[in-house]
Write a protein that holds these residues in place. Structure first.
Motif, PDB file in Angstrom:
ATOM      1  N   VAL A 113       0.957  -1.235  -0.124  1.00 30.31           N
ATOM      2  CA  VAL A 113       0.008   0.455   0.042  1.00 30.31           C
ATOM      3  C   VAL A 113       1.010   1.603  -0.249  1.00 30.31           C
ATOM      4  CG1 VAL A 113      -2.061   1.194   1.354  1.00 30.31           C
ATOM      5  CG2 VAL A 113      -1.721  -0.994   1.362  1.00 30.31           C
ATOM      6  N   LYS A 114       2.161   1.576   0.890  1.00 27.77           N
ATOM      7  CA  LYS A 114       2.318   2.544   0.816  1.00 27.77           C
ATOM      8  C   LYS A 114       3.507   2.590  -0.588  1.00 27.77           C
ATOM      9  CE  LYS A 114       2.063   3.361   5.307  1.00 27.77           C
ATOM     10  NZ  LYS A 114       1.174   5.072   5.353  1.00 27.77           N
ATOM     11  N   ALA A 115       3.932   1.172  -1.210  1.00 26.48           N
ATOM     12  CA  ALA A 115       4.563   1.343  -2.439  1.00 26.48           C
ATOM     13  C   ALA A 115       3.733   1.708  -3.333  1.00 26.48           C
ATOM     14  CB  ALA A 115       5.139   0.379  -2.731  1.00 26.48           C
TER      15      ALA A 115
ATOM     16  N   ASP B 169      -8.048   4.879  -8.535  1.00 24.52           N
ATOM     17  CA  ASP B 169      -6.348   5.598  -8.459  1.00 24.52           C
ATOM     18  C   ASP B 169      -7.215   6.080  -6.735  1.00 24.52           C
ATOM     19  OD1 ASP B 169      -9.498   7.295  -9.038  1.00 24.52           O
ATOM     20  OD2 ASP B 169      -9.170   8.856  -9.704  1.00 24.52           O
ATOM     21  N   ASP B 170      -8.139   6.332  -6.821  1.00 22.88           N
ATOM     22  CA  ASP B 170      -8.759   6.288  -5.148  1.00 22.88           C
ATOM     23  C   ASP B 170      -7.771   4.976  -4.284  1.00 22.88           C
ATOM     24  OD1 ASP B 170      -9.996   8.373  -5.968  1.00 22.88           O
ATOM     25  OD2 ASP B 170     -12.243   7.650  -6.019  1.00 22.88           O
ATOM     26  N   ALA B 171      -7.667   4.121  -5.088  1.00 23.26           N
ATOM     27  CA  ALA B 171      -7.676   2.916  -4.425  1.00 23.26           C
ATOM     28  C   ALA B 171      -6.263   2.848  -3.570  1.00 23.26           C
ATOM     29  CB  ALA B 171      -7.168   1.292  -4.930  1.00 23.26           C
ATOM     30  N   ILE B 172      -5.630   4.038  -4.619  1.00 27.76           N
ATOM     31  CA  ILE B 172      -3.447   4.191  -4.602  1.00 27.76           C
ATOM     32  C   ILE B 172      -3.735   5.202  -3.315  1.00 27.76           C
ATOM     33  CG2 ILE B 172      -1.857   5.160  -5.011  1.00 27.76           C
ATOM     34  CD1 ILE B 172      -2.342   2.962  -8.271  1.00 27.76           C
ATOM     35  N   LEU B 173      -4.400   6.638  -4.129  1.00 33.46           N
ATOM     36  CA  LEU B 173      -3.911   7.719  -3.312  1.00 33.46           C
ATOM     37  C   LEU B 173      -4.916   7.418  -1.919  1.00 33.46           C
ATOM     38  CD1 LEU B 173      -5.190  10.410  -5.790  1.00 33.46           C
ATOM     39  CD2 LEU B 173      -3.174   9.655  -5.315  1.00 33.46           C
TER      40      LEU B 173
END
Length: 722
Positions: free
Chosen positions: A39-41, A98-102
């Protein structure tokens, strides 16, 4: 190069438990979940891509939609697993990636992957069920070969019918190879069962890497995410060395099996290991407990076998060709640096018959523009690089009095920009080689300042559609300076420059958990102001195109950067090779018109192109037997003397690589290497003609006749000793 995760379950070899689905009776793998470091990566990679990529694209709903499409292509490129109803349901989240990453919540992309795994398990179970019935091959059914442009199956029945035809084709291939029905059913049941097991061994890190590469390639084709293990393998491929025991391993029936022993490696020098031995246990040091690795993913076993130089590894080994209950032998080895010699530059000297005797032509084959960056930084005097190896080979060729040199860059996908510049300098000296333009529009001229001319005689570059990036920089510079002939087919068309960002280094981690990001930071241009982007390098003399340019190469990407031009640098050609081209082209055309092998290849490629165009294969046994007989006859003709025997080795046996006996697989590999390289032979003849023209001869030599060039010397690309 074009990244495809085709049939994810076919290429990964991995271990975990499974859960049984109560509703269907199928054993599904447990749902994969993202780890905290992943998740952090993802968030860290997004910040870098949004700020530093050459084509900076905001991570928003528009990009999310492209990521969604790219992700599905990566998981199911041939549209074999998902149903249209699956796609419709998943599309609800199309704008949420995009929301999943941000938002640091990767449940959505992992849910997509988990559904893919379920569908794959279901398809394999159905494939196995068909083996109880057998097939009738007297009808006129056909199977579509390439489904990437087709819609997903509309219904479950459509999907099952598609898989029925695929299994029918698998059965027919084995039947044509001479196996009876009972043997065929056994082979295929094992194949599909193994595929199910591999699905269950996929890890969360694999799903994460697939999703991240869908993100990166949605921006631009040559930006990639590398997980920690992939990053380590990329570094190994660049420096051509690793710390290990010197054994190439392959997975056969769940065993890590020795396929090759590397010369000079601890495994070979011990005298205790041989090809075919199976590693069943691995331990670190001489006293730690052994870990049972039977059934493990191959990359997990390899990670245990590798280690620091000078450290000890202990192996429990099941001897080759013995049953699973045979006594094991324990082998203790001390790891050392292993050089990947097969991936290094190597050379051969060819003798070409002429009217006045023989002419020697040197051929240097360069698989990549490798460079040991860490060795260079440390100041190692004998660090490995493509340019240093080629310079040594050129010196060897001078000693053998070759009259022309051909650099074979076919299938060379690139590598170090610095090495491409230095290698060019070996032929043109200390001059501008390439221009680069960064995201701010700033243009830099990259000059060769380190290498002097090592070869000033006639030379050429052989390229194909898989020659990319650094290969194109080199070929374009040789062409622009008029230094040598470019021969072959138009190159890939990758005119962009990448750098590798270590995410752990940026996050100040002490251990590798985030991986690396290979991102595009610039575009390169020729010294004449043009670019190889999209269009590639056009040869001076074209040979046969072996592939389909429309489906492979930069132009096949929908989001590739456009072709453009900038101002040329102030450069002066060092040769006038263009003046030779009309006569060389005429001689080439005259020669190949009378060359039966070359004309046979013309026919073969035309047939292959027609098959791709038709895009179907018959499932009728009589038709397929005729096609097989024609193919074997053609292969025997290509192989020449003893061709029938060799053709038998290369004939389609219907098996996958890990289903054959290892000895058969190695025999196939050896026979493939013996097949005449028709295009290389013609390129060598063209170079011989070029050397004749430089000597002032104006008549076509007997190199234009039917005698093919003959190898007289092989020069392995050994590292330089200092």
């Amino acid at each position: 190069m074009k990244q495809k995760l085709i049939g994810f379950w076919l290429t990964l070899a991995f271990t975990t438990t499974v859960v049984v689905a109560a509703d269907s009776g199928l054993a599904y793998p447990p749902p994969l979940k993202p780890a905290g470091q992943e998740v952090k990566a993802a968030r860290l990679a997004a910040e870098l891509l949004s700020r530093f990529h050459y084509k900076a694209v905001p991570l928003d709903d528009a990009l999310s939609s492209k990521m969604f499409d790219q992700y599905l292509k990566a998981l199911d490129p041939e549209k074999l697993y998902f149903l249209q109803s699956d796609i419709d349901r998943l599309a609800v989240d199309k704008a949420r990636l995009d929301d999943a990453i941000l938002g640091e919540d990767l449940r959505v992309p992992f849910e997509i992957f988990n559904l893919y795994e379920r569908r794959a398990v279901e398809r394999m179970a159905y494939a196995r069920s068909l083996l109880l019935k057998g097939f009738d091959f007297s009808g006129d059914e056909t199977l579509m070969m390439d489904r990437k442009d087709q819609p997903w199956p509309a219904t479950e029945a459509d999907s099952l019918d598609l898989w029925r035809k695929r299994v029918k084709n698998d059965w027919l291939r084995l039947k044509l190879a001479g196996q009876d029905d009972a043997a065929i059913a056994k082979v295929l049941d094992k194949r599909y069962a193994s595929a199910e097991k591999r699905i269950g061994k996929i890890k969360a890190s694999d799903a994460f890497q697939a999703f991240m590469n869908a993100y990166t390639t949605a921006i631009e084709p040559h930006t990639n995410y590398l997980g920690p293990r992939a990053a380590e393998n990329f570094d190994i491929s660049m420096r051509l060395s690793l710390a290990g025991i010197g054994a190439v391993l392959t997975d056969i029936d769940g065993y890590a099996t020795i396929r090759e022993l590397v010369a000079g490696g601890p495994a070979l020098l011990s005298g205790k290991l041989q090809v075919g031995d199976r590693i069943v246990g691995v331990a670190q040091g001489e006293t730690s407990p052994l870990e049972d690795v039977v059934g493990w993913r191959l990359d997990d076993t390899v990670a245990l076998v590798r280690g620091a130089v000078g450290s000890t590894v202990r192996l429990d080994v099941l001897p080759a060709d013995q049953g699973p209950d045979a006594p094991l032998k324990t082998v203790v080895l001390v790891r050392k640096t292993i050089t990947m010699q097969d991936s290094a530059a190597k050379a051969k000297v060819y003798s070409v018959a002429t009217g006045e005797g023989k002419r020697l032509i040197g051929v240097i084959t360069l698989p990549s523009f490798y460079e040991d960056v860490e060795g260079l930084r440390r100041g190692d005097k004998d660090y490995r690089s493509a340019g240093r190896d080629v310079a040594r080979l050129l010196a060897d060729m001078k000693a053998q009095k070759v009259e022309a040199v051909l650099i074979d860059l076919r299938n060379n996908g690139g590598g170090s920009l610095r090495e491409a510049i230095g290698l060019t300098g070996l032929f043109v000296g200390k001059v501008p080689v390439v221009q680069t333009r960064n995201a701010r529009g700033e243009i830099s001229v990259e000059r060769n300042i380190n290498t002097g001319v090592a070869w000033d005689g006639p030379m050429g570059v052989l390229i194909n559609r898989s020659s990319a990036s650094a290969s194109e920089i080199f070929a374009a510079a040789i062409q622009d300076y008029g230094r040598g002939l470019v021969i072959g087919e138009p190159s890939f068309g990758k005119g962009t420059v990448q750098t590798v960002a270590d995410l752990d280094q940026i996050a100040k981690n002490t251990s590798p958990v985030y991986g690396e990001l290979k991102l595009t930071i610039a575009q390169f241009f020729r010294v004449n102001g043009g670019t190889t982007q999209l269009r590639g390098v056009t040869p001076d003399i074209s040979l046969l195109a072996s592939g389909d340019a429309a489906s492979f190469g930069e132009s096949s990407f929908g989001n590739a950067l456009p072709w453009t031009r900038i101002k040329a640098v102030d450069y002066v050609p060092v040769g006038q090779i263009a003046a030779q081209v009309p006569r060389l082209l005429a001689w080439h055309e005259s020669r190949v018109q009378r060359d039966r092998e070359y004309q046979g290849l013309v026919e073969d490629l035309a047939k292959a192109q027609q098959r791709r165009k038709n895009n179907v294969i018959s499932l009728n046994e009589a038709k397929r037997r005729k096609e097989r007989a024609d193919s074997e006859a053609r292969l025997s003709a290509i192989l020449g003397a003893g061709g029938s025997s060799a053709a038998g080795v290369l004939a389609d046996d219907g098996l996958q690589f890990n289903e054959r006996k290892l000895s058969k697989d190695l025999a196939i590999e050896k026979t493939q290497k013996s097949v005449v390289d028709i295009l290389l032979n013609e390129a060598v003849s063209i170079l011989s003609d070029s050397a004749a023209l430089k000597e002032g001869k104006t008549q076509m030599e007997s190199s234009a006749l039917s005698t093919r060039p003959v190898v007289v010397t092989s020069l392995p690309g050994e590292p330089m000793k200092q």
